[in-house]
Design a protein around this motif. Structure first.
Motif, PDB file in Angstrom:
ATOM      1  N   GLU A 211       0.565  -1.125   0.117  1.00  0.00           N
ATOM      2  CA  GLU A 211      -0.246  -0.040   0.307  1.00  0.00           C
ATOM      3  C   GLU A 211       0.765   1.025   0.136  1.00  0.00           C
ATOM      4  O   GLU A 211       0.450   2.556   0.043  1.00  0.00           O
ATOM      5  CB  GLU A 211      -0.645  -0.277   1.332  1.00  0.00           C
ATOM      6  CG  GLU A 211      -2.097  -1.239   1.089  1.00  0.00           C
ATOM      7  CD  GLU A 211      -2.698  -1.148  -0.159  1.00  0.00           C
ATOM      8  OE1 GLU A 211      -3.373  -0.319  -0.405  1.00  0.00           O
ATOM      9  OE2 GLU A 211      -2.867  -2.316  -0.145  1.00  0.00           O
ATOM     10  N   LEU A 212       1.964   1.707  -0.228  1.00  0.00           N
ATOM     11  CA  LEU A 212       3.145   2.601   0.213  1.00  0.00           C
ATOM     12  C   LEU A 212       3.080   3.426  -1.327  1.00  0.00           C
ATOM     13  O   LEU A 212       3.062   2.809  -2.068  1.00  0.00           O
ATOM     14  CB  LEU A 212       4.554   2.131   0.277  1.00  0.00           C
ATOM     15  CG  LEU A 212       5.457   2.985   0.467  1.00  0.00           C
ATOM     16  CD1 LEU A 212       5.475   3.651   1.613  1.00  0.00           C
ATOM     17  CD2 LEU A 212       7.037   1.886   0.044  1.00  0.00           C
ATOM     18  N   LYS A 213       2.829   4.328  -0.957  1.00  0.00           N
ATOM     19  CA  LYS A 213       2.282   5.635  -1.836  1.00  0.00           C
ATOM     20  C   LYS A 213       3.582   5.878  -2.515  1.00  0.00           C
ATOM     21  O   LYS A 213       3.881   7.523  -1.472  1.00  0.00           O
ATOM     22  CB  LYS A 213       1.253   6.916  -1.939  1.00  0.00           C
ATOM     23  CG  LYS A 213       0.052   6.014  -1.638  1.00  0.00           C
ATOM     24  CD  LYS A 213      -1.248   6.648  -1.101  1.00  0.00           C
ATOM     25  CE  LYS A 213      -2.292   6.186  -1.312  1.00  0.00           C
ATOM     26  NZ  LYS A 213      -2.658   4.937  -0.629  1.00  0.00           N
ATOM     27  N   CYS A 214       4.323   5.413  -3.284  1.00  0.00           N
ATOM     28  CA  CYS A 214       5.782   6.351  -3.533  1.00  0.00           C
ATOM     29  C   CYS A 214       5.421   7.452  -4.369  1.00  0.00           C
ATOM     30  O   CYS A 214       6.621   8.338  -4.346  1.00  0.00           O
ATOM     31  CB  CYS A 214       6.507   5.138  -4.818  1.00  0.00           C
ATOM     32  SG  CYS A 214       7.105   3.656  -3.663  1.00  0.00           S
ATOM     33  N   ALA A 215       4.478   7.938  -5.099  1.00  0.00           N
ATOM     34  CA  ALA A 215       4.365   9.088  -4.960  1.00  0.00           C
ATOM     35  C   ALA A 215       4.216  10.346  -4.208  1.00  0.00           C
ATOM     36  O   ALA A 215       4.531  11.734  -4.685  1.00  0.00           O
ATOM     37  CB  ALA A 215       3.220   8.885  -6.244  1.00  0.00           C
ATOM     38  N   GLU A 216       3.726   9.233  -3.325  1.00  0.00           N
ATOM     39  CA  GLU A 216       3.758  10.911  -2.067  1.00  0.00           C
ATOM     40  C   GLU A 216       4.799  10.988  -1.561  1.00  0.00           C
ATOM     41  O   GLU A 216       5.768  12.553  -1.378  1.00  0.00           O
ATOM     42  CB  GLU A 216       3.536  10.210  -0.522  1.00  0.00           C
ATOM     43  CG  GLU A 216       1.588   9.995  -1.060  1.00  0.00           C
ATOM     44  CD  GLU A 216       0.932  10.034   0.024  1.00  0.00           C
ATOM     45  OE1 GLU A 216       1.086   8.989   1.252  1.00  0.00           O
ATOM     46  OE2 GLU A 216      -0.410   9.308   0.007  1.00  0.00           O
ATOM     47  N   LEU A 217       6.332  10.345  -1.411  1.00  0.00           N
ATOM     48  CA  LEU A 217       7.152  10.670  -1.840  1.00  0.00           C
ATOM     49  C   LEU A 217       7.957  11.256  -2.279  1.00  0.00           C
ATOM     50  O   LEU A 217       8.856  12.426  -2.134  1.00  0.00           O
ATOM     51  CB  LEU A 217       8.343   9.391  -1.798  1.00  0.00           C
ATOM     52  CG  LEU A 217       7.643   8.287  -0.237  1.00  0.00           C
ATOM     53  CD1 LEU A 217       9.134   7.013   0.236  1.00  0.00           C
ATOM     54  CD2 LEU A 217       8.374   8.798   1.297  1.00  0.00           C
TER      55      LEU A 217
ATOM     56  N   ALA B 191       9.729  15.212  -1.531  1.00  0.00           N
ATOM     57  CA  ALA B 191      11.163  15.312  -2.537  1.00  0.00           C
ATOM     58  C   ALA B 191      10.707  16.589  -3.436  1.00  0.00           C
ATOM     59  O   ALA B 191      11.994  17.175  -3.018  1.00  0.00           O
ATOM     60  CB  ALA B 191      11.141  14.455  -3.491  1.00  0.00           C
ATOM     61  N   ASP B 192       9.667  16.649  -4.366  1.00  0.00           N
ATOM     62  CA  ASP B 192       9.257  17.901  -5.503  1.00  0.00           C
ATOM     63  C   ASP B 192       9.054  19.515  -3.765  1.00  0.00           C
ATOM     64  O   ASP B 192       9.846  20.527  -4.466  1.00  0.00           O
ATOM     65  CB  ASP B 192       7.989  17.865  -5.919  1.00  0.00           C
ATOM     66  CG  ASP B 192       8.020  16.601  -7.119  1.00  0.00           C
ATOM     67  OD1 ASP B 192       9.329  16.676  -7.119  1.00  0.00           O
ATOM     68  OD2 ASP B 192       7.374  16.276  -7.717  1.00  0.00           O
ATOM     69  N   GLY B 193       8.849  18.950  -2.858  1.00  0.00           N
ATOM     70  CA  GLY B 193       8.513  20.368  -2.606  1.00  0.00           C
ATOM     71  C   GLY B 193       9.547  20.558  -2.025  1.00  0.00           C
ATOM     72  O   GLY B 193      10.263  22.192  -1.422  1.00  0.00           O
ATOM     73  N   TRP B 194      10.742  19.686  -1.245  1.00  0.00           N
ATOM     74  CA  TRP B 194      11.884  20.566  -1.359  1.00  0.00           C
ATOM     75  C   TRP B 194      13.017  20.478  -2.310  1.00  0.00           C
ATOM     76  O   TRP B 194      13.322  21.644  -1.831  1.00  0.00           O
ATOM     77  CB  TRP B 194      12.740  19.004  -0.310  1.00  0.00           C
ATOM     78  CG  TRP B 194      11.685  18.666   0.992  1.00  0.00           C
ATOM     79  CD1 TRP B 194      11.641  17.477   1.600  1.00  0.00           C
ATOM     80  CD2 TRP B 194      12.657  19.264   2.211  1.00  0.00           C
ATOM     81  NE1 TRP B 194      11.208  17.241   3.000  1.00  0.00           N
ATOM     82  CE2 TRP B 194      11.905  18.507   3.465  1.00  0.00           C
ATOM     83  CE3 TRP B 194      12.979  20.773   2.841  1.00  0.00           C
ATOM     84  CZ2 TRP B 194      12.299  18.685   4.820  1.00  0.00           C
ATOM     85  CZ3 TRP B 194      13.256  21.421   3.570  1.00  0.00           C
ATOM     86  CH2 TRP B 194      12.671  20.210   4.873  1.00  0.00           C
TER      87      TRP B 194
END
Length: 599
Positions: free
Chosen positions: A12-18, A22-25
């Protein structure tokens, strides 16, 4: 390792959220970079150009500190972005492996239990009674749920496949736990110091942070860097990256990108300016003599990079920086990608990444750039310290260290760099000049003898040369009419005898602790054209075009022993004739150069 990740959580891990985090940083990193750029190119230059006095100086100091703070934020946020992207990349690989195993289990009507074990149904038939064989549960890591059957009992046909699926589930979860644990440690350390200032010691921590993220992101970024490709292929690789990919490479691998021949000069400059701070932080964490020496050189280069550019003065580009060996530094005055005329000066004996290099050799390149740009504004001049030049701590008595090996290795590296210039220069037919001083002339000579010679080079300038390893100018591959030599009358290095001639005298010098008079006598040329590394480049037999230079200070005078005549060829104040002649060649105006009689 304390990660308790289950296969259900991995699924269920949502890699897109990671990646979104990353985009925010990344956006924070870019804003910090823009802030730093605004301070360096607008605020500080504007302040220096309009204000003077103690208040202005204090304001510049505070702005410089703010710029360094922005650089710190840019670097750390960039590391966070890459760490999160790399985490998502590695987790997605394990997630995919898990999903494939779950898909296989579903297709076979197997049940994957919460602990990762796999239950399979009855199937097949017994050898004795013909009844279906009972189902069972297979556990990962090669621990099946059933005792292996005897030779009289047929195995359930599902058993082997269930075991294989259980092993795949276990491996995916175990690997994901290791990844989770590894990145958790890295991310916990990526935190800023309290307060509004970034102290010098913090850059040592930044260097450690960068090393940790680099190690973790090997599969995500580093393995894709085309180290074994040609400069032209590297240029194409960089052009094919997305903007986000470029930003990540610059944030995490400034040392790799900044020293990669074939990458555009403006990109290398940006990468190396960041890597310069990381190197300073790294070396500040050491207390050995080599670190202190290189720190002095790095800090002086950093100081010069911060200086405002005066009207008409060429911009400074840091094309290479590193602490390997005696240190590496490649600095261009003027953009070598846009300039029609580009010269590369190779320093020689006793050159290393230290304060003397940062002050003296950079000035030589700057003086050459200014002189060349006076003749043709589209010009750039480079000082290239891309090899370990011989070091003679005992002065003249240690000249025996001047062998060919360092020149051969340096020549290979020089050719790679020049091949990169050819790949990135935007002109149809740029004019390139290789300038070798002292042992650097031997390095240039070695480069001409490798492969097809120095890529793209039209002219070669040799000053203060003890020989270049060949006996005739035409052997350098550009035509003898395009080889130019400056040799001061009082430059002792241009009169070093051949190695054979020097054997007897050298033994006496090393053993006896000679007087200045004896040194001068033993180093004087024996009268023929043979020097330490072959024919005298200033001789008729060598066949180059010798240009006039000042004779330089006497080797021996009332003030003692001096080899200053060896070090003034580029200086427009101490030897305007030589500096002007070098500029003429570098600007492609050698037809205006006047020649001097051969030795």
């Amino acid at each position: 390792m304390t990660s308790t990740l289950t296969w259900a959580q991995l699924r269920e891990l949502k890699c897109a959220e990671l990646e979104g985090a990353a985009d925010g940083w990344g956006r924070a990193s870019n804003r910090a970079d823009a802030g730093r750029d605004s301070i360096d190119k607008q605020l500080m230059n504007g302040l220096r150009g309009t204000q003077q006095g103690e208040a202005a100086d204090a304001a510049v100091t505070r702005l410089r500190q703010l710029s360094r703070n922005f650089q710190y934020v840019y670097t750390e946020c960039g590391l966070l972005r890459t760490a999160l992207n790399s985490l998502a990349h590695e987790m997605r690989v394990q997630q995919r492996a898990l999903q494939e195993a779950l898909g296989d289990a579903d297709a076979l009507k197997f049940t994957v239990n919460a602990d990762g074990s796999v239950t399979y149904p009855e199937a097949g038939e017994g050898l004795i009674n013909g009844k279906p064989l009972p189902g069972a549960t297979a556990t990962g890591r090669g621990l099946p749920g059933l005792v292996p059957p005897s030779g009289l009992v047929a195995p359930n046909p599902h058993a082997a496949k269930a075991q294989e699926i259980a092993d795949r589930v276990e491996k995916a979860v175990r690997t994901a736990r290791e990844i989770d644990w590894r990145y958790a440690r890295i991310l916990r350390k990526l935190k800023a110091e309290e307060g509004l200032k970034v102290p010098e010691a913090t850059w040592t921590d930044v260097a450690t942070d960068a090393a940790a993220v680099r190690g973790a992101a090997r599969g995500y970024l580093k393995d894709a860097i085309p180290h074994d490709a040609s400069p032209a292929e590297r240029k194409a690789w960089w052009a094919g990256l997305t903007q986000e990919q470029r930003e990540e490479y610059l944030a995490v691998y400034p040392d790799r990108i900044g020293n990669l021949d074939g990458i555009p000069a403006v990109v290398r400059d940006a990468a190396n300016r960041d890597n310069l701070q990381l190197l300073i932080g790294k070396l500040e964490g050491r207390d050995d003599e080599m670190a202190e020496t290189q720190l002095a050189g790095l800090r002086e280069i950093d100081r010069q990079l911060q200086l405002p550019r005066k009207p008409g003065e060429p911009a400074m580009y840091l094309l290479g920086i590193g602490d390997e060996g005696n240190g590496r530094a490649i600095v261009s005055f003027g953009n070598p990608d846009t300039a029609r005329n580009v010269s590369a000066y190779v320093p020689g004996l006793n050159t290393a990444l230290d304060k003397d290099f940062a002050e003296g050799d950079l000035k030589r390149a700057r003086d050459t750039a200014i002189g060349t740009r006076y003749l043709d504004h589209s010009s750039a001049a480079i000082v290239w310290l891309g090899y370990d030049a011989p070091q003679t701590p005992d002065g003249i008595r240690s000249l025996a260290v001047m062998g060919d090996e360092r020149a051969e290795r340096g020549g290979s590296a020089l050719n790679g760099f020049m091949r990169g210039l050819v790949a990135t220069n935007e002109n149809d037919d740029p004019h390139l000049t290789a300038i070798g001083h002292s042992y650097g002339s031997r390095t240039v000579g070695a480069a001409t003898q490798q492969g097809d010679g120095i890529p793209g080079v039209d002219d070669i300038v040799l000053v203060g040369s003890p020989g270049v390893g060949v006996d005739h100018a035409e052997d350098l591959g550009v035509g003898k009419g395009h080889v130019f030599v400056g040799a001061a009358e009082n430059d002792v290095v241009t009169k070093l005898p051949s190695k054979q001639q020097a054997v007897v005298g050298a033994v006496g010098l090393i053993a006896g602790g000679p007087s200045v008079a004896h040194i001068a006598g033993d180093l004087a040329d024996s009268g023929d054209d043979d020097l330490w590394f072959g024919k005298d480049p200033a001789s008729r037999e060598f066949g180059a075009r010798r240009f006039p230079v000042d004779e330089g200070p006497d080797l021996i005078s009332g003030r003692g022993f001096s080899i200053d005549a060896h070090s003034q060829y580029f200086d427009p104040d101490r030897d305007a004739v030589s500096a002007s002649n070098i500029a003429l060649v570098a600007a492609g105006r050698s037809q205006k150069l006047k020649t001097e009689e051969y030795r």
